[in-house]
Scaffold this motif. Structure first.
Motif, PDB file in Angstrom:
ATOM      1  N   ASP A  18       0.846  -1.190   0.000  1.00 35.11           N
ATOM      2  CA  ASP A  18       0.000   0.000   0.000  1.00 35.11           C
ATOM      3  C   ASP A  18       0.883   1.242   0.000  1.00 35.11           C
ATOM      4  OD1 ASP A  18      -1.904   1.916   0.220  1.00 35.11           O
ATOM      5  OD2 ASP A  18      -2.615   1.347   2.213  1.00 35.11           O
ATOM      6  N   GLN A  74      -7.501   1.919   1.954  1.00 35.64           N
ATOM      7  CA  GLN A  74      -6.827   0.721   2.456  1.00 35.64           C
ATOM      8  C   GLN A  74      -7.827  -0.356   2.871  1.00 35.64           C
ATOM      9  OE1 GLN A  74      -4.570   0.069   6.408  1.00 35.64           O
ATOM     10  NE2 GLN A  74      -2.992   0.796   4.991  1.00 35.64           N
ATOM     11  N   LEU A 131      -7.555  -4.482   2.216  1.00 37.01           N
ATOM     12  CA  LEU A 131      -7.638  -5.540   3.224  1.00 37.01           C
ATOM     13  C   LEU A 131      -8.587  -6.649   2.767  1.00 37.01           C
ATOM     14  CD1 LEU A 131      -7.866  -3.307   6.426  1.00 37.01           C
ATOM     15  CD2 LEU A 131      -5.866  -4.576   5.631  1.00 37.01           C
ATOM     16  N   THR A 139      -0.166 -10.664   3.917  1.00 37.71           N
ATOM     17  CA  THR A 139       0.614  -9.575   4.507  1.00 37.71           C
ATOM     18  C   THR A 139       0.301  -8.268   3.808  1.00 37.71           C
ATOM     19  OG1 THR A 139       2.433 -11.078   5.050  1.00 37.71           O
ATOM     20  CG2 THR A 139       2.953  -8.735   4.975  1.00 37.71           C
ATOM     21  N   LEU A 140       0.101  -7.209   4.579  1.00 38.54           N
ATOM     22  CA  LEU A 140      -0.016  -5.859   4.029  1.00 38.54           C
ATOM     23  C   LEU A 140       1.140  -5.020   4.557  1.00 38.54           C
ATOM     24  CD1 LEU A 140      -3.049  -3.618   3.404  1.00 38.54           C
ATOM     25  CD2 LEU A 140      -1.169  -2.700   4.777  1.00 38.54           C
ATOM     26  N   ALA A 180       2.385  -1.162   4.573  1.00 39.32           N
ATOM     27  CA  ALA A 180       2.036   0.241   4.319  1.00 39.32           C
ATOM     28  C   ALA A 180       3.320   1.040   4.186  1.00 39.32           C
ATOM     29  CB  ALA A 180       1.178   0.782   5.456  1.00 39.32           C
ATOM     30  N   PRO A 184      -6.791  -0.910  11.030  1.00 32.04           N
ATOM     31  CA  PRO A 184      -7.383  -2.206  10.650  1.00 32.04           C
ATOM     32  C   PRO A 184      -7.670  -3.069  11.873  1.00 32.04           C
ATOM     33  CG  PRO A 184      -5.033  -2.164  10.137  1.00 32.04           C
ATOM     34  CD  PRO A 184      -5.385  -0.787  10.606  1.00 32.04           C
ATOM     35  N   THR A 210      -8.470  -7.927  11.454  1.00 28.74           N
ATOM     36  CA  THR A 210      -8.140  -8.496  10.153  1.00 28.74           C
ATOM     37  C   THR A 210      -7.206  -9.694  10.309  1.00 28.74           C
ATOM     38  OG1 THR A 210      -7.095  -8.033   8.009  1.00 28.74           O
ATOM     39  CG2 THR A 210      -6.221  -6.874   9.904  1.00 28.74           C
ATOM     40  N   SER A 255      -1.080 -10.067   8.522  1.00 26.67           N
ATOM     41  CA  SER A 255       0.075  -9.438   9.162  1.00 26.67           C
ATOM     42  C   SER A 255       0.242  -8.064   8.530  1.00 26.67           C
ATOM     43  CB  SER A 255       1.336 -10.280   8.940  1.00 26.67           C
ATOM     44  OG  SER A 255       1.196 -11.555   9.531  1.00 26.67           O
ATOM     45  N   ILE A 256       0.273  -7.020   9.352  1.00 27.50           N
ATOM     46  CA  ILE A 256       0.325  -5.653   8.844  1.00 27.50           C
ATOM     47  C   ILE A 256       1.585  -4.971   9.363  1.00 27.50           C
ATOM     48  CG2 ILE A 256      -0.831  -3.410   8.801  1.00 27.50           C
ATOM     49  CD1 ILE A 256      -3.470  -4.872   9.030  1.00 27.50           C
TER      50      ILE A 256
END
Length: 327
Positions: free
Chosen positions: A221, A228, A232, A240-241, A243, A255, A258, A261-262
């Motif tokens: 992202d 965003q 998701l 995995t996201l 940012a 988030p 969710t 893994s962010i």
């Protein structure tokens, strides 16, 4: 005496001007680089305009976080480098003091890497920031592997284009996100396996269609903001996201709940680590040698035309390609 671009107040491109300064001798552990070219980045625009999150002391602040040139002086205690080596500037966290918008700068030897053979000066000036950011976010942070379906926002921008090329080099599958369906053909030509145009598609539905219903393994992202939430929904459970951008100034909802893994990512997280920088440099060299990694160049300006270069950036005329200034 070397010429340097400085600004004494925050504002538009016109606050920048070129001055002459005494050449600085490198201290212990430092090298001096005669700059041949540098790239103009959105971060430079933020610093110049006073919107950077990092305080910038005035007056006489410098600009520039990437560039390329030739080592022309070595400080004490330098090994492995010599005068005449062509290098890329790999990290300038104190750009207001050592910025690359100049004919010369000094910096620690650990913050230069050898310029890959096969890259011209213009391309070498524009490759590090975008490619190190994309590599760090996708490889070091997200652990991208061959076969991963990777959803990339702001795909027509510099980091987005780099991310698609890096995904292809590893054997992952880059899925580009753009706001404009008119950019579809351009993004396919730039390396996207598929394109999701938000002006006529639902992101989650389109991604499921392109991934056999499973969703993206990794989401990069580069925009943030309320959009965003759609990303998701487009990721697979357990994905995995990362940012790594700030193009949308609106708040990004946190988030909640969710199954992903962010991670947040900033390029200096890795470009100040000499061990990771060497991995980045090795990957970059291999990609250039194989023809997999190549920055897209927009227009090239001379140092005296730095104001016009920034005006072009502000107007968005570069269309996501890198603006380069030769010195």
């Amino acid at each position: 005496m070397p010429r340097v671009v400085v600004f004494d107040e925050f504002g538009g491109p016109e606050v920048m001007h070129v001055v002459e300064e005494q050449a600085v001798e490198p201290a212990a552990g430092e090298v001096r680089v005669r700059i041949e070219a540098f790239a103009v980045n959105p971060l430079d625009q933020m610093v110049r305009s006073g919107t950077s999150p990092v305080p910038v002391p005035l007056p006489h602040a410098r600009l520039g976080v990437e560039g390329t040139g030739i080592i022309d002086a070595l400080g004490p205690e330098i090994t492995g480098l010599k005068v005449g080596d062509p290098v890329i500037l790999a990290a300038i966290p104190d750009a207001n003091v050592r910025g690359s918008y100049a004919e010369s700068t000094t910096l620690p030897a650990s913050r230069v890497v050898a310029r890959p053979a096969g890259l011209g000066v213009t391309e070498a000036a524009a490759i590090w920031v975008a490619y190190s950011t994309a590599y760090g976010a996708l490889v070091e942070k997200a652990g991208m592997r061959p076969g991963d379906r990777v959803l990339i926002t702001a795909a027509s921008g510099g980091v987005g284009r780099a991310a698609m090329q890096i995904a292809n080099q590893i054997g992952a599958v880059p899925i580009a996100v753009t706001r404009h369906s008119a950019k579809t053909d351009e993004l396919i030509a730039a390396g996207a396996a598929a394109v999701v145009a938000t002006d006529r598609m639902d992101v989650a539905e389109a991604v499921r269609r392109h991934t056999g219903g499973t969703g993206a393994d990794i989401v990069l992202d580069l925009v943030m903001g309320p959009g965003q939430q759609d990303l998701l929904k487009a990721a697979r459970p357990g994905g995995t996201l990362v940012a790594a951008g700030f193009l949308d100034p609106r708040p990004t909802p946190f988030p909640m709940g969710t199954p992903l893994s962010i991670f947040g990512y900033q390029s200096f997280e890795h470009t100040l680590d000499p061990v990771v920088v060497q991995r980045m440099a090795a990957f970059l060299n291999a990609g250039v040698r194989l023809g997999a990694l190549r920055p897209a160049i927009d227009e090239v300006f001379a140092l005296d035309d730095i104001v016009e270069a920034h005006r072009r950036l502000e107007k968005g005329l570069h269309a996501g390609k890198k603006i380069v200034v030769t010195v």
